[in-house]
Write an enzyme that holds these catalytic residues in place. Structure first.
Site, mmCIF file in Angstrom:
data_model
loop_
_atom_site.group_PDB
_atom_site.id
_atom_site.type_symbol
_atom_site.label_atom_id
_atom_site.label_comp_id
_atom_site.label_asym_id
_atom_site.label_seq_id
_atom_site.Cartn_x
_atom_site.Cartn_y
_atom_site.Cartn_z
ATOM 1 N N THR A 156 0.829 -1.212 0.000
ATOM 2 C CA THR A 156 0.000 0.000 0.000
ATOM 3 C C THR A 156 0.858 1.255 0.000
ATOM 4 O O THR A 156 0.557 2.230 -0.690
ATOM 5 C CB THR A 156 -0.956 -0.001 1.215
ATOM 6 O OG1 THR A 156 -1.768 -1.175 1.155
ATOM 7 C CG2 THR A 156 -1.843 1.234 1.231
ATOM 8 N N CYS A 157 1.934 1.216 0.758
ATOM 9 C CA CYS A 157 2.833 2.374 0.848
ATOM 10 C C CYS A 157 3.469 2.685 -0.505
ATOM 11 O O CYS A 157 3.657 3.854 -0.862
ATOM 12 C CB CYS A 157 3.926 2.105 1.879
ATOM 13 S SG CYS A 157 3.300 1.606 3.492
#
Length: 189
Positions: free
Chosen positions: A54-55
């Site tokens: 996600t990052c």
């Protein structure tokens, strides 16, 4: 409880210095909270780890993508913080192509701990990491924080609902948050 001001800490960073001989022209440089936040409007977002899905696919790339819109609203700096060391953050920034958002290593987790955002993620083999959040800081004073739900040690999920770039941008514009955008980059890993 959210602190009113960012905590006073010293970050261990690496900066390019052409006077350093050899193929790795970098030196260590301490940066204080006052140097980073003093007299500035700063958006800081924190995430569990560099190189994580996600990052890497949305959180950092979307802040990078919307950088000019934040600047137009008077934001001086956008900072991505993670409980990772300076070497990891540097390589991740290169891999992502981040050249507008500043990557800030909280290698010892001191800032994150003093913010009350340090969590255990041993269920994923990560150890101590930052919970995902974002905040708007004006001259060291925290004016707004978006903290992801389900805060806690060894959380079985990784919520990404409110610390995203679009939510922060909407807050600064005084508008309704549109929700998290689709991933900006494909995650390979």
């Amino acid at each position: 409880m959210t602190p009113e001001r960012v905590p006073s800490v010293v970050f261990k960073t690496r900066v390019r210095d052409e006077s350093v001989p050899g193929p790795n022209p970098y030196r260590w440089e301490d940066k204080t909270t006052e140097q980073i936040f003093g007299g500035k409007k700063v958006v800081l977002f924190s995430l569990p780890g560099a190189f994580t899905p996600t990052c890497s696919s949305n959180h950092l790339p979307r802040y990078e993508q919307l950088f000019e819109e934040f600047q137009a609203l008077g934001v001086d700096d956008i900072i991505c913080l993670s409980v990772n060391d300076a070497f990891v953050m540097f390589q991740w920034g290169k891999q992502i192509g981040a050249d507008k958002v500043k990557l800030l290593p909280d290698g010892n987790g001191e800032f994150t701990r003093k913010m009350g955002m340090l969590v255990e993620k041993s269920n994923l083999g990560f150890g101590m990491r930052s919970w995902r959040y974002s905040m708007f800081v004006n001259d060291g004073k925290i004016e707004k924080m978006f903290i992801e739900p389900e805060f806690g040690d060894n959380c079985p999920v990784d919520p990404f609902e409110c610390s995203d770039a679009d939510t922060m941008l909407a807050y600064l514009k005084g508008a309704e948050a549109p929700g998290v955008s689709e991933p900006v980059k494909a995650f390979v890993g």
